[in-house]
Design a protein around this motif. Structure first.
Motif, PDB file in Angstrom:
ATOM      1  N   ALA A  22       7.121  -3.921  -0.166  1.00 31.90           N
ATOM      2  CA  ALA A  22       6.222  -4.089  -1.313  1.00 31.90           C
ATOM      3  C   ALA A  22       4.811  -4.432  -0.835  1.00 31.90           C
ATOM      4  N   ASP A  28       1.856  -1.954  -1.667  1.00 29.22           N
ATOM      5  CA  ASP A  28       0.964  -2.463  -2.710  1.00 29.22           C
ATOM      6  C   ASP A  28      -0.366  -2.972  -2.167  1.00 29.22           C
ATOM      7  N   ASP A  29      -0.351  -3.658  -1.045  1.00 23.87           N
ATOM      8  CA  ASP A  29      -1.554  -4.321  -0.548  1.00 23.87           C
ATOM      9  C   ASP A  29      -2.233  -3.593   0.609  1.00 23.87           C
ATOM     10  N   LYS A  34      -1.598  -0.457   1.373  1.00 21.56           N
ATOM     11  CA  LYS A  34      -1.811   0.914   0.869  1.00 21.56           C
ATOM     12  C   LYS A  34      -1.371   1.977   1.868  1.00 21.56           C
ATOM     13  N   TYR A  71       8.171   4.980  -3.549  1.00 22.40           N
ATOM     14  CA  TYR A  71       8.127   3.535  -3.801  1.00 22.40           C
ATOM     15  C   TYR A  71       7.607   3.263  -5.220  1.00 22.40           C
ATOM     16  N   ARG A  72       6.524   3.938  -5.608  1.00 22.82           N
ATOM     17  CA  ARG A  72       5.955   3.729  -6.946  1.00 22.82           C
ATOM     18  C   ARG A  72       6.958   4.146  -8.028  1.00 22.82           C
ATOM     19  N   SER A 124       9.693   1.535  -8.160  1.00 24.19           N
ATOM     20  CA  SER A 124       9.201   0.262  -8.676  1.00 24.19           C
ATOM     21  C   SER A 124       8.990   0.302 -10.190  1.00 24.19           C
TER      22      SER A 124
END
Length: 188
Positions: free
Chosen positions: A122, A126-127, A129, A182-183, A186
Protein backbone atom coordinates in the motif's frame (compact mmCIF):
# COMPACT_ATOMS: atom_id res chain seq x y z
CA UNK A 1 8.15 7.73 -8.43
CA UNK A 2 8.18 9.91 -5.35
CA UNK A 3 10.71 8.36 -2.97
CA UNK A 4 9.94 8.75 0.72
CA UNK A 5 12.48 6.45 2.37
CA UNK A 6 11.74 4.12 5.25
CA UNK A 7 8.83 5.73 7.04
CA UNK A 8 7.05 4.10 9.96
CA UNK A 9 4.04 2.03 8.90
CA UNK A 10 1.29 0.51 11.04
CA UNK A 11 -1.03 -2.43 10.45
CA UNK A 12 -3.44 -4.19 12.76
CA UNK A 13 -0.80 -6.24 14.59
CA UNK A 14 2.46 -4.78 13.34
CA UNK A 15 4.71 -1.78 13.55
CA UNK A 16 7.08 -1.51 10.58
CA UNK A 17 9.96 0.79 11.44
CA UNK A 18 13.61 1.51 10.87
CA UNK A 19 16.10 -0.78 12.55
CA UNK A 20 18.76 0.55 14.92
CA UNK A 21 21.88 -0.91 16.47
CA UNK A 22 19.78 -1.45 19.61
CA UNK A 23 17.94 -4.18 17.61
CA UNK A 24 21.10 -6.28 17.17
CA UNK A 25 20.36 -8.79 19.94
CA UNK A 26 16.76 -9.32 18.77
CA UNK A 27 17.87 -9.58 15.13
CA UNK A 28 20.46 -12.19 16.01
CA UNK A 29 18.21 -14.18 18.35
CA UNK A 30 14.93 -13.97 16.40
CA UNK A 31 16.05 -14.74 12.85
CA UNK A 32 19.58 -13.97 11.67
CA UNK A 33 21.30 -16.86 13.51
CA UNK A 34 18.94 -19.56 12.18
CA UNK A 35 20.14 -21.60 9.15
CA UNK A 36 16.52 -22.60 8.44
CA UNK A 37 15.57 -18.92 8.08
CA UNK A 38 18.56 -18.12 5.86
CA UNK A 39 18.41 -21.35 3.85
CA UNK A 40 16.93 -19.64 0.77
CA UNK A 41 18.59 -16.25 1.30
CA UNK A 42 21.81 -14.83 -0.14
CA UNK A 43 23.55 -14.38 3.21
CA UNK A 44 24.54 -17.13 5.66
CA UNK A 45 23.19 -17.42 9.19
CA UNK A 46 25.06 -15.19 11.59
CA UNK A 47 27.40 -16.85 14.06
CA UNK A 48 27.79 -13.86 16.37
CA UNK A 49 25.71 -10.84 17.40
CA UNK A 50 28.54 -8.57 16.17
CA UNK A 51 27.46 -9.38 12.60
CA UNK A 52 24.02 -7.93 13.34
CA UNK A 53 25.67 -4.87 14.92
CA UNK A 54 27.74 -4.32 11.79
CA UNK A 55 24.87 -4.50 9.29
CA UNK A 56 22.62 -2.37 11.48
CA UNK A 57 25.29 0.35 11.70
CA UNK A 58 25.45 0.33 7.89
CA UNK A 59 21.66 0.52 7.58
CA UNK A 60 21.46 3.40 10.07
CA UNK A 61 23.62 5.44 7.68
CA UNK A 62 21.63 4.35 4.61
CA UNK A 63 18.35 5.53 6.16
CA UNK A 64 19.41 9.07 5.26
CA UNK A 65 18.67 8.24 1.60
CA UNK A 66 15.06 8.55 0.48
CA UNK A 67 15.63 5.54 -1.81
CA UNK A 68 16.48 3.14 1.04
CA UNK A 69 13.58 1.00 2.28
CA UNK A 70 14.33 -1.49 5.07
CA UNK A 71 11.75 -2.14 7.78
CA UNK A 72 11.83 -4.12 10.99
CA UNK A 73 8.73 -6.29 11.36
CA UNK A 74 7.66 -5.70 14.98
CA UNK A 75 4.55 -7.32 16.45
CA UNK A 76 2.93 -4.67 18.63
CA UNK A 77 2.35 -7.16 21.44
CA UNK A 78 6.02 -8.25 21.44
CA UNK A 79 7.76 -4.91 20.94
CA UNK A 80 10.86 -6.29 19.24
CA UNK A 81 11.71 -7.17 15.63
CA UNK A 82 11.03 -10.69 14.35
CA UNK A 83 12.22 -10.12 10.78
CA UNK A 84 12.62 -7.59 7.99
CA UNK A 85 10.92 -6.50 4.81
CA UNK A 86 12.70 -4.33 2.28
CA UNK A 87 12.92 -3.04 -1.25
CA UNK A 88 15.89 -4.96 -2.60
CA UNK A 89 15.94 -3.36 -6.05
CA UNK A 90 14.42 -0.43 -7.95
CA UNK A 91 14.16 -0.04 -11.71
CA UNK A 92 13.43 3.63 -12.29
CA UNK A 93 12.80 3.10 -16.03
CA UNK A 94 9.78 0.87 -15.34
CA UNK A 95 9.06 2.32 -11.87
CA UNK A 96 9.41 -1.17 -10.40
CA UNK A 97 10.20 -2.06 -6.79
CA UNK A 98 11.32 -5.57 -5.94
CA UNK A 99 10.50 -6.63 -2.40
CA UNK A 100 12.19 -9.16 -0.14
CA UNK A 101 11.45 -10.39 3.36
CA UNK A 102 12.52 -12.82 6.06
CA UNK A 103 11.00 -13.68 9.40
CA UNK A 104 11.99 -15.82 12.36
CA UNK A 105 10.84 -19.44 12.32
CA UNK A 106 8.88 -19.01 15.55
CA UNK A 107 6.54 -16.64 13.68
CA UNK A 108 6.09 -18.61 10.45
CA UNK A 109 2.51 -19.39 9.36
CA UNK A 110 0.93 -16.75 11.61
CA UNK A 111 0.20 -14.18 8.87
CA UNK A 112 2.84 -11.66 9.96
CA UNK A 113 4.73 -11.67 6.67
CA UNK A 114 1.54 -11.27 4.63
CA UNK A 115 0.41 -8.42 6.88
CA UNK A 116 3.78 -6.70 6.50
CA UNK A 117 3.76 -7.19 2.72
CA UNK A 118 0.26 -5.70 2.45
CA UNK A 119 1.31 -2.62 4.43
CA UNK A 120 4.46 -2.09 2.35
CA UNK A 121 2.52 -2.72 -0.89
CA UNK A 122 0.00 0.00 0.00
CA UNK A 123 2.80 2.43 0.89
CA UNK A 124 4.75 1.77 -2.31
CA UNK A 125 1.73 2.16 -4.59
CA UNK A 126 -0.07 4.98 -2.72
CA UNK A 127 2.86 7.11 -1.55
CA UNK A 128 5.93 6.21 -3.61
CA UNK A 129 3.78 5.86 -6.76
CA UNK A 130 5.46 2.78 -8.19
CA UNK A 131 4.06 1.19 -11.33
CA UNK A 132 5.01 -2.42 -10.58
CA UNK A 133 5.75 -4.44 -7.46
CA UNK A 134 7.77 -7.59 -7.93
CA UNK A 135 8.94 -10.41 -5.66
CA UNK A 136 10.93 -13.57 -6.30
CA UNK A 137 11.57 -16.79 -4.47
CA UNK A 138 13.53 -20.00 -4.83
CA UNK A 139 11.09 -22.57 -6.25
CA UNK A 140 12.11 -24.90 -3.40
CA UNK A 141 10.61 -22.39 -0.95
CA UNK A 142 6.91 -22.44 -1.90
CA UNK A 143 5.81 -20.82 1.39
CA UNK A 144 7.35 -17.55 0.22
CA UNK A 145 5.29 -17.73 -2.97
CA UNK A 146 2.17 -18.44 -0.91
CA UNK A 147 2.69 -15.10 0.88
CA UNK A 148 2.95 -13.31 -2.47
CA UNK A 149 -0.18 -14.98 -3.81
CA UNK A 150 -2.10 -14.32 -0.58
CA UNK A 151 -1.29 -10.62 -1.01
CA UNK A 152 -2.74 -10.51 -4.53
CA UNK A 153 0.44 -10.81 -6.56
CA UNK A 154 0.23 -12.70 -9.87
CA UNK A 155 2.55 -15.60 -10.67
CA UNK A 156 4.48 -14.70 -13.83
CA UNK A 157 6.66 -17.74 -14.31
CA UNK A 158 9.89 -19.46 -13.45
CA UNK A 159 13.31 -18.22 -14.47
CA UNK A 160 15.47 -21.33 -14.71
CA UNK A 161 18.85 -21.22 -12.98
CA UNK A 162 18.57 -17.45 -12.61
CA UNK A 163 19.26 -16.99 -8.92
CA UNK A 164 21.91 -17.84 -6.39
CA UNK A 165 21.37 -18.30 -2.69
CA UNK A 166 22.71 -20.49 0.11
CA UNK A 167 21.56 -23.54 -1.89
CA UNK A 168 23.65 -22.59 -4.96
CA UNK A 169 22.21 -21.72 -8.38
CA UNK A 170 18.43 -22.07 -8.27
CA UNK A 171 15.26 -21.67 -10.29
CA UNK A 172 13.35 -18.53 -9.32
CA UNK A 173 9.58 -17.96 -9.34
CA UNK A 174 8.50 -14.39 -10.12
CA UNK A 175 5.33 -12.69 -8.87
CA UNK A 176 4.12 -9.16 -9.53
CA UNK A 177 1.35 -6.64 -9.07
CA UNK A 178 0.75 -3.59 -11.25
CA UNK A 179 -0.53 -0.24 -10.01
CA UNK A 180 -3.75 -0.68 -11.98
CA UNK A 181 -4.34 -4.08 -10.34
CA UNK A 182 -3.64 -2.65 -6.91
CA UNK A 183 -6.08 0.24 -7.48
CA UNK A 184 -8.78 -2.10 -8.77
CA UNK A 185 -8.35 -4.46 -5.82
CA UNK A 186 -8.28 -1.58 -3.31
CA UNK A 187 -11.59 -0.27 -4.68
CA UNK A 188 -13.42 -3.39 -3.48
Amino acid sequence: MEHKGTVTLHSERLLLRRLTVQDAKAMYANWANDPEVTKFLTWPAYTDVSQANCILRDWEKLYDADTFYQWAIVPKDLGEPIGTISVVRFDKNTETAEIGYCIGKKWWHKGYTSEALRAVTAFLFDDVKINRLEARHDTNNPHSGAVMKKCGMCFEGILRSSGRNNQGIVDVAVYSMLAEEYRNDSAR
